[in-house]
Enzyme design. Structure first.
Site, PDB file in Angstrom:
ATOM      1  N   TYR A  42       0.735  -1.029  -0.046  1.00  0.00           N
ATOM      2  CA  TYR A  42       0.025  -0.122   0.103  1.00  0.00           C
ATOM      3  C   TYR A  42       0.916   1.340  -0.091  1.00  0.00           C
ATOM      4  CZ  TYR A  42      -4.249  -2.713   0.659  1.00  0.00           C
ATOM      5  OH  TYR A  42      -5.309  -3.673   0.767  1.00  0.00           O
ATOM      6  N   ASP A  59     -16.859 -13.122   8.201  1.00  0.00           N
ATOM      7  CA  ASP A  59     -15.375 -12.915   8.330  1.00  0.00           C
ATOM      8  C   ASP A  59     -15.027 -12.014   9.769  1.00  0.00           C
ATOM      9  OD1 ASP A  59     -12.708 -11.701   7.952  1.00  0.00           O
ATOM     10  OD2 ASP A  59     -13.549 -10.931   6.039  1.00  0.00           O
ATOM     11  N   TYR A  67     -14.654  -5.179   3.041  1.00  0.00           N
ATOM     12  CA  TYR A  67     -13.290  -5.569   2.639  1.00  0.00           C
ATOM     13  C   TYR A  67     -13.024  -6.995   3.246  1.00  0.00           C
ATOM     14  CZ  TYR A  67      -8.250  -5.856   2.596  1.00  0.00           C
ATOM     15  OH  TYR A  67      -6.934  -6.263   2.150  1.00  0.00           O
ATOM     16  N   LYS A  91      -5.582 -12.377  11.916  1.00  0.00           N
ATOM     17  CA  LYS A  91      -4.962 -11.164  12.722  1.00  0.00           C
ATOM     18  C   LYS A  91      -4.597 -11.413  14.061  1.00  0.00           C
ATOM     19  CE  LYS A  91      -6.212  -7.447   9.385  1.00  0.00           C
ATOM     20  NZ  LYS A  91      -7.408  -7.285   8.566  1.00  0.00           N
TER      21      LYS A  91
HETATM   22  C1  PLP Z   1      -7.638  -7.706   7.229  1.00  0.00           C
HETATM   23  C2  PLP Z   1      -8.720  -8.235   6.660  1.00  0.00           C
HETATM   24  C3  PLP Z   1      -8.647  -9.529   5.998  1.00  0.00           C
HETATM   25  C4  PLP Z   1      -7.451  -9.713   5.204  1.00  0.00           C
HETATM   26  O1  PLP Z   1      -6.419 -10.400   5.850  1.00  0.00           O
HETATM   27  P1  PLP Z   1      -4.914 -10.268   5.531  1.00  0.00           P
HETATM   28  O2  PLP Z   1      -4.250 -11.185   6.678  1.00  0.00           O
HETATM   29  O3  PLP Z   1      -4.470  -8.926   5.492  1.00  0.00           O
HETATM   30  O4  PLP Z   1      -4.895 -11.015   4.271  1.00  0.00           O
HETATM   31  C5  PLP Z   1      -9.937 -10.202   5.619  1.00  0.00           C
HETATM   32  N1  PLP Z   1     -11.100  -9.463   6.269  1.00  0.00           N
HETATM   33  C6  PLP Z   1     -10.997  -8.735   6.888  1.00  0.00           C
HETATM   34  C7  PLP Z   1     -12.285  -8.369   7.815  1.00  0.00           C
HETATM   35  C8  PLP Z   1      -9.845  -7.951   7.372  1.00  0.00           C
HETATM   36  O5  PLP Z   1     -10.115  -6.784   8.140  1.00  0.00           O
END
Ligand code: PLP
Length: 443
Positions: free
Chosen positions: A26, A246, A153, A275
């Site tokens: 980015y 997600d 996202y 994460k």
């Molecule tokens: C950050 C994020 C992703 C992607 O995760 P990465 O480890 O960066 O590939 C997917 N979904 C959500 C909701 C996110 O915040």
């Protein structure tokens, strides 16, 4: 400088090869200031090679949960690294992965009983979408359509990009992304009515609805209603459509309870994690699925296998870190998260109605301030604010005109106060000195 300090020498030793050989995420390399070389981290703080410590108000891209370099996590990693570093996960297994799966199932929403490991959030999402589509195909009732929210996202790989909102991140690849039915952002529109209409017209082809439960993160920290999440669950269940939650950002306490779905009392069919799963110290992804989805792959026909895997699937060191992190979600962590939630609420109150503030929002430990400015990820005000904040020793990274605070759970009220002080000063018109007149590094 004629006699550079040790710190300046260290900075130069990092920054020169970085500039010559590293391509950062980015980052528009021809515009961006030189990256800040960080040599150490502890608690909520990052220590650059030179200059003042930096308060990590965004948990280093939303990953750090308990704080940087927590001794319990450091110890778990060291012990595991000296015992079993890595082993192929097809045909083999190990204690960190098996016990982590068991422990995750114990704390996840009811009904999720199978864990598929991968490496990151994007892969956790890819896996969920592929499981959903293949489960329908395996059962002889193929469905092809996925529905997702506006402003969503889900990551940067192709399937995750397809599910995510179309915009500056994706427009380049638009013709290559598979079709996704788009539902209104529930923070704005009539999501449930749109879902009803979609099920009525294309329900027989709809495999899954994917959502970021209760808060759209990268789309601008847009908080949405628990009732809508329950409504989506009821409708998808009735239509035999999989619900994919997600929780890559919301998981592991971010919104208060361990998972955002808990706030609404909802159990999805698939749930994506990454994460904060390792406390933010090592990359790991996990996709949780129901037993009935797992059963959809049971067959004498090997073509019905889930042919998906990554080299580092269930890396033992990452799994050991995740187990150690889970143990840190104790009563102290609950107290810390409540305290941050309350401190954020008090601080946001002081920003309501301040000139330059369009709206404030909060969910659990996440607080967001939408600034009066042209919206969109490329809005300049966010970059100005980030530059101002870093000069004050605070790391924030606004999403366009939306600034947010998403701190490690060890962050104290005084530390949080620094973040909001920076915001108030920026809103009252203060700006960073121009680049080149003494940022964190000069070379
Ligand atoms: C950050 C994020 C992703 C992607 O995760 P990465 O480890 O960066 O590939 C997917 N979904 C959500 C909701 C996110 O915040």
């Amino acid at each position: 400088m004629s006699t550079p300090s040790d710190g300046a020498r260290t900075a130069a030793r990092i920054v020169h090869p970085d500039r010559a050989h590293v391509w950062h995420p980015y980052t528009q390399h021809w515009q961006a200031p030189a990256p800040v070389p960080i040599v150490r981290a502890e608690g909520s703080w990052l220590y650059p090679a030179t200059g003042r410590p930096i308060l990590d108000a965004i948990s280093s891209w939303w990953v750090t949960t308990h704080g940087h370099c927590r001794p319990e996590l450091v110890q778990a990693i060291a012990t595991q690294a000296g015992t079993l570093d890595q082993v192929i996960f097809a045909g083999f297994t190990h204690e960190p992965a098996a016990l982590l799966a068991e422990e995750l199932v114990q704390v996840l929403p009811a009904g999720l009983s199978r864990i598929f490991f991968s490496d990151n959030g994007s892969t956790a999402v890819e896996v969920a979408i592929k499981i959903s589509l293949q489960a329908f195909a395996n059962l002889g009732t193929p469905r092809r359509l996925v529905a997702a929210l506006e402003h969503a996202y889900h990551g940067d790989t192709f399937g995750a990009m397809a599910a995510g909102a179309r915009g500056v991140f994706t427009h380049m690849y638009e013709p290559l992304l598979f079709e996704v039915a788009r539902l209104p952002d529930p923070s704005e529109g009539a999501t449930l009515a749109a879902l009803d209409a979609l099920i009525a017209t294309r329900g027989a082809d709809l495999a899954a609805v994917i959502v970021e439960p209760l808060i759209l993160g990268a789309g601008g920290m847009r908080v949405w209603d628990e009732d809508v999440l329950r409504g989506i669950r009821l409708r998808t269940q009735a239509a035999g459509v999989h619900l994919i939650a997600d929780e890559v950002m919301t998981g592991f306490g971010r919104t208060g309870p361990l998972f955002a779905c808990e706030r609404a009392g909802v159990s999805p069919d698939l749930l994506c994690l990454s994460k904060g799963i390792t406390g933010g110290v090592l990359p790991l992804g996990a996709t949780a699925a129901t037993e009935s989805l797992f059963e959809a792959f049971r067959s004498e026909d090997r073509r019905k296998t889930f042919f998906h895997g990554h080299s580092y699937t269930a890396n033992p060191i990452a799994c050991a870190a995740a187990r150690a992190s889970l143990r840190l979600f104790d009563s102290r962590s609950v107290t810390d998260r409540r305290r941050i939630e309350q401190a954020n609420a008090r601080q946001l109150d002081t920003l309501r109605g301040v000139p330059g503030v369009r709206a404030v929002r909060q969910l659990g430990t996440v607080a967001a301030v939408e600034l009066e400015a042209p919206s969109g990820y490329l809005s300049d005000i966010g970059r100005e604010l980030a530059a101002f904040a870093i000069a004050q020793g605070v790391l924030i990274r606004p999403l366009g005109n939306v600034a947010y605070c998403l701190p490690p759970y060890c962050t104290s009220d005084d530390e949080l106060d620094r973040v909001y002080t920076v915001l108030h000063r920026f809103l009252s018109g203060e700006r960073a000195a121009p680049i080149g007149s003494g940022g964190p590094i000069d070379d």
